[in-house]
Structure formats: C-alpha cells, structure tokens
Design a protein around this motif. Structure first.
Motif, PDB file in Angstrom:
ATOM      1  N   LEU A   1      31.415   9.309  -3.834  1.00 19.98           N
ATOM      2  CA  LEU A   1      31.031   8.451  -5.364  1.00 19.98           C
ATOM      3  C   LEU A   1      30.073   7.578  -5.864  1.00 19.98           C
ATOM      4  CD1 LEU A   1      34.918   7.131  -6.339  1.00 19.98           C
ATOM      5  CD2 LEU A   1      33.826   9.372  -7.529  1.00 19.98           C
ATOM      6  N   PRO A   2      29.080   7.915  -6.800  1.00 20.23           N
ATOM      7  CA  PRO A   2      27.936   6.918  -6.957  1.00 20.23           C
ATOM      8  C   PRO A   2      28.214   5.575  -6.464  1.00 20.23           C
ATOM      9  CG  PRO A   2      28.452   7.574  -9.244  1.00 20.23           C
ATOM     10  CD  PRO A   2      29.585   8.270  -8.071  1.00 20.23           C
ATOM     11  N   PHE A   3      27.031   4.817  -6.404  1.00 21.51           N
ATOM     12  CA  PHE A   3      26.876   3.041  -6.122  1.00 21.51           C
ATOM     13  C   PHE A   3      26.822   2.717  -7.782  1.00 21.51           C
ATOM     14  CE2 PHE A   3      25.362   4.111  -1.599  1.00 21.51           C
ATOM     15  CZ  PHE A   3      25.937   3.639  -1.156  1.00 21.51           C
ATOM     16  N   GLU A   4      27.773   1.679  -8.475  1.00 23.73           N
ATOM     17  CA  GLU A   4      27.658   1.043  -9.717  1.00 23.73           C
ATOM     18  C   GLU A   4      27.887  -0.427  -9.999  1.00 23.73           C
ATOM     19  OE1 GLU A   4      32.127   2.689 -10.946  1.00 23.73           O
ATOM     20  OE2 GLU A   4      30.682   4.277 -11.012  1.00 23.73           O
ATOM     21  N   ASN A   5      28.524  -0.543 -11.019  1.00 25.44           N
ATOM     22  CA  ASN A   5      27.887  -2.392 -11.099  1.00 25.44           C
ATOM     23  C   ASN A   5      29.101  -2.029 -11.710  1.00 25.44           C
ATOM     24  OD1 ASN A   5      25.740  -4.018 -10.510  1.00 25.44           O
ATOM     25  ND2 ASN A   5      24.803  -2.355 -13.095  1.00 25.44           N
ATOM     26  N   THR A   6      30.123  -4.042 -11.011  1.00 22.96           N
ATOM     27  CA  THR A   6      31.301  -3.691 -11.837  1.00 22.96           C
ATOM     28  C   THR A   6      31.698  -3.798 -12.589  1.00 22.96           C
ATOM     29  OG1 THR A   6      30.611  -6.003 -12.264  1.00 22.96           O
ATOM     30  CG2 THR A   6      31.165  -5.884  -9.869  1.00 22.96           C
ATOM     31  N   ASP A   7      30.452  -3.179 -13.654  1.00 16.00           N
ATOM     32  CA  ASP A   7      31.399  -2.848 -15.145  1.00 16.00           C
ATOM     33  C   ASP A   7      31.505  -1.536 -15.790  1.00 16.00           C
ATOM     34  OD1 ASP A   7      28.655  -2.579 -15.301  1.00 16.00           O
ATOM     35  OD2 ASP A   7      28.485  -3.894 -16.971  1.00 16.00           O
TER      36      ASP A   7
ATOM     37  N   ALA B   1       1.081  -1.145  -0.064  1.00 11.42           N
ATOM     38  CA  ALA B   1       0.004   0.155   0.019  1.00 11.42           C
ATOM     39  C   ALA B   1       0.824   1.290   0.205  1.00 11.42           C
ATOM     40  CB  ALA B   1      -1.077  -0.438   1.281  1.00 11.42           C
ATOM     41  N   GLN B   2       2.066   1.214   0.367  1.00  9.36           N
ATOM     42  CA  GLN B   2       3.070   2.624   0.036  1.00  9.36           C
ATOM     43  C   GLN B   2       3.525   2.929  -0.477  1.00  9.36           C
ATOM     44  OE1 GLN B   2       5.435   1.999   3.888  1.00  9.36           O
ATOM     45  NE2 GLN B   2       6.563   3.876   2.760  1.00  9.36           N
ATOM     46  N   LYS B   3       3.864   3.958  -1.288  1.00 12.20           N
ATOM     47  CA  LYS B   3       4.841   3.456  -2.979  1.00 12.20           C
ATOM     48  C   LYS B   3       6.329   3.845  -2.223  1.00 12.20           C
ATOM     49  CE  LYS B   3       1.017   3.733  -5.252  1.00 12.20           C
ATOM     50  NZ  LYS B   3       0.927   2.329  -6.009  1.00 12.20           N
ATOM     51  N   ARG B   4       6.707   3.753  -2.955  1.00 11.12           N
ATOM     52  CA  ARG B   4       8.244   2.855  -2.982  1.00 11.12           C
ATOM     53  C   ARG B   4       8.622   3.346  -4.719  1.00 11.12           C
ATOM     54  NH1 ARG B   4       5.913  -1.125   0.095  1.00 11.12           N
ATOM     55  NH2 ARG B   4       6.221  -0.781   2.401  1.00 11.12           N
ATOM     56  N   LYS B   5      10.083   3.272  -4.357  1.00 17.80           N
ATOM     57  CA  LYS B   5      10.768   3.475  -5.600  1.00 17.80           C
ATOM     58  C   LYS B   5      11.706   2.701  -5.797  1.00 17.80           C
ATOM     59  CE  LYS B   5      10.510   8.381  -5.964  1.00 17.80           C
ATOM     60  NZ  LYS B   5      11.506  10.426  -5.585  1.00 17.80           N
ATOM     61  N   LEU B   6      11.716   2.163  -7.202  1.00 15.42           N
ATOM     62  CA  LEU B   6      12.693   1.169  -7.574  1.00 15.42           C
ATOM     63  C   LEU B   6      13.980   1.824  -7.517  1.00 15.42           C
ATOM     64  CD1 LEU B   6      13.175  -1.517  -9.264  1.00 15.42           C
ATOM     65  CD2 LEU B   6      13.651  -0.138 -10.916  1.00 15.42           C
ATOM     66  N   VAL B   7      15.019   0.780  -6.244  1.00 14.40           N
ATOM     67  CA  VAL B   7      16.550   1.145  -5.481  1.00 14.40           C
ATOM     68  C   VAL B   7      17.069   1.002  -7.034  1.00 14.40           C
ATOM     69  CG1 VAL B   7      18.344   0.423  -4.559  1.00 14.40           C
ATOM     70  CG2 VAL B   7      16.363  -0.316  -3.789  1.00 14.40           C
ATOM     71  N   THR B   8      18.360   2.837  -7.426  1.00 12.33           N
ATOM     72  CA  THR B   8      18.716   2.694  -8.744  1.00 12.33           C
ATOM     73  C   THR B   8      20.050   3.911  -8.390  1.00 12.33           C
ATOM     74  OG1 THR B   8      17.396   4.916  -8.785  1.00 12.33           O
ATOM     75  CG2 THR B   8      16.490   3.061  -9.879  1.00 12.33           C
ATOM     76  N   THR B   9      20.459   3.982  -9.093  1.00 12.84           N
ATOM     77  CA  THR B   9      22.229   4.826  -8.479  1.00 12.84           C
ATOM     78  C   THR B   9      21.343   6.066  -8.010  1.00 12.84           C
ATOM     79  OG1 THR B   9      23.547   3.834  -9.738  1.00 12.84           O
ATOM     80  CG2 THR B   9      23.845   5.592  -9.597  1.00 12.84           C
ATOM     81  N   GLU B  10      21.372   6.463  -8.718  1.00 11.69           N
ATOM     82  CA  GLU B  10      20.359   7.921  -8.329  1.00 11.69           C
ATOM     83  C   GLU B  10      19.237   8.342  -7.043  1.00 11.69           C
ATOM     84  OE1 GLU B  10      19.219   6.659 -11.500  1.00 11.69           O
ATOM     85  OE2 GLU B  10      21.185   7.685 -12.666  1.00 11.69           O
ATOM     86  N   LEU B  11      18.571   6.923  -6.852  1.00 10.13           N
ATOM     87  CA  LEU B  11      17.922   6.744  -5.712  1.00 10.13           C
ATOM     88  C   LEU B  11      19.161   7.002  -4.035  1.00 10.13           C
ATOM     89  CD1 LEU B  11      15.403   7.020  -3.756  1.00 10.13           C
ATOM     90  CD2 LEU B  11      15.827   4.816  -4.449  1.00 10.13           C
ATOM     91  N   LEU B  12      20.392   5.857  -4.315  1.00 11.33           N
ATOM     92  CA  LEU B  12      21.286   5.656  -3.282  1.00 11.33           C
ATOM     93  C   LEU B  12      22.263   6.780  -2.873  1.00 11.33           C
ATOM     94  CD1 LEU B  12      22.191   2.290  -4.481  1.00 11.33           C
ATOM     95  CD2 LEU B  12      20.745   2.549  -2.423  1.00 11.33           C
TER      96      LEU B  12
ATOM     97  N   LYS C   1      25.621   9.268  -3.447  1.00  6.98           N
ATOM     98  CA  LYS C   1      26.545   8.784  -3.234  1.00  6.98           C
ATOM     99  C   LYS C   1      27.107   8.260  -1.901  1.00  6.98           C
ATOM    100  CE  LYS C   1      28.124  12.902  -6.447  1.00  6.98           C
ATOM    101  NZ  LYS C   1      29.105  13.381  -6.896  1.00  6.98           N
ATOM    102  N   VAL C   2      28.337   7.958  -2.219  1.00  7.52           N
ATOM    103  CA  VAL C   2      28.919   7.263  -1.191  1.00  7.52           C
ATOM    104  C   VAL C   2      29.779   8.019  -0.710  1.00  7.52           C
ATOM    105  CG1 VAL C   2      30.875   5.068  -0.418  1.00  7.52           C
ATOM    106  CG2 VAL C   2      29.380   4.840  -2.495  1.00  7.52           C
ATOM    107  N   ILE C   3      29.755   7.901   1.388  1.00  8.19           N
ATOM    108  CA  ILE C   3      30.135   9.268   2.036  1.00  8.19           C
ATOM    109  C   ILE C   3      31.481   9.442   1.426  1.00  8.19           C
ATOM    110  CG2 ILE C   3      30.268   9.807   3.917  1.00  8.19           C
ATOM    111  CD1 ILE C   3      28.209   8.445   4.555  1.00  8.19           C
TER     112      ILE C   3
END
Length: 182
Positions: A136-142, A117-128, A130-132
């Motif tokens: 830098l942004p969270f990213e995949n190994t590639d 019932a509560q709306k959520r967003k898909l977890v993405t680099t933008e939502l996360l 930057k790492v403190i």
C-alpha cells in the motif's frame, strides 16, 4: 430429588464451560503474541530449536503448525540500502552534539551549503512507492498523500531542491537548534 440435583449440576457445567472459554480467550492471544515475537519452538522431526513466525503457521486448537510455502507467498531478499549519487566528503566533519539547558535540548551541527549542489526531489507518496508487506502507499493518518514540504521546525522546504535531512539548510557552518521542546 433427582430433578432438584439436576439444575445445580447443569449450572455448574455451564459455569465451568464459561470459565474455560474465558481462559481460552485470554490464553490464545498470549500464545500468538509469543509466537509472533519469534519465540523458539522445537522441531519434532530433528529435535532442533528454530525460530518461527505465527504468520507462517496454521492454528489447530492451541497448537501452531508451520505452513508449507505456497506459490502465492512472496519471498523477500535482504539487501543493503544503496544511495545513488551520494555526496561523499570524507574531509567534512558535521560534529553533531546534543546538550541540555534546563528542560530544553539543543543540537549543534555543522552544515555545508555545497550539499545543495546535488539535485533532490521532495519526499512524497509517489517518490516513496509502496510499503513492502501490505503493498500500500505511504499516507497521512487522514488518508491523504505524504508530502514532506516543511522541515522539523515547520519551515517551508525548497520544493525544487530540498535539503537532505530534517532541517532546511540556509547557510554553511556550525549552527545550534533547540530541538526539544520545539
């Protein structure tokens, strides 16, 4: 006769210098490792022991001397994580349990479809964000951006309102999942 003794002496000195440099190369990383692990060191001024971290130290030979805090250094305050708009249902028991059958692990859990019932967003680099520490942004190994659009089993998530947690919720009630091996 003096000339014939000079060559072995020079070779011995060179051998000792090589040996000392090898010992130095092996010792410094170990010292840094133990200092990085916040090993206690003695403060000469107060004779008290305190923790330090090698990133806050200057290296002078084999001695590590704590640096003074500069303006360029960020200060981080510890704080408790707080979830905004949390769904709290004190009367609900997810009753999670793990069991092993042969070499497989199963998880039994109760879901409540009302969690959706509560709306959520898909977890993405933008939502996360930057790492403190490295900023830098969270990213995949590639190097591509993170987009968690599948659940633990690879099932597509509802992009408009994904389920909380590692499993996409389809129905309410007790459910059993084989979690290892997938």
């Amino acid at each position: 006769s003096n000339g014939s003794m000079l060559v072995p002496m020079v070779l011995t000195v060179l051998y000792l210098l090589l040996l000392l440099s090898i010992i130095w190369m092996l010792t410094v990383p170990l010292l840094l490792f133990f200092w990085r692990m916040n090993i206690l060191h003695k403060n000469r001024a107060t004779q008290n022991y305190k923790k330090t971290n090698v990133t806050n130290c200057l290296s002078i030979g084999i001695f590590l001397i704590p640096k003074k805090r500069g303006k360029q250094e960020k200060n981080y305050n510890e704080q408790d994580a707080t979830e905004r708009n949390a769904v709290i249902k004190n009367d609900f028991d997810a009753s999670v349990s793990l069991s092993q059958k042969s070499k497989e692990m199963y998880m039994e859990i109760s879901f409540d479809k009302n969690w959706l019932a509560q709306k959520r967003k898909l977890v993405t680099t933008e939502l996360l964000g930057k790492v403190i520490i490295p900023n830098l942004p969270f990213e995949n190994t590639d190097g591509s951006g993170v987009k968690i659009n599948t659940d633990y089993f690879g099932k597509k998530r509802n992009v408009a309102n994904p389920s909380p947690g590692p499993f996409e919720i389809v129905k309410s009630g007790k459910q059993t999942f084989k979690v290892w091996p997938k």
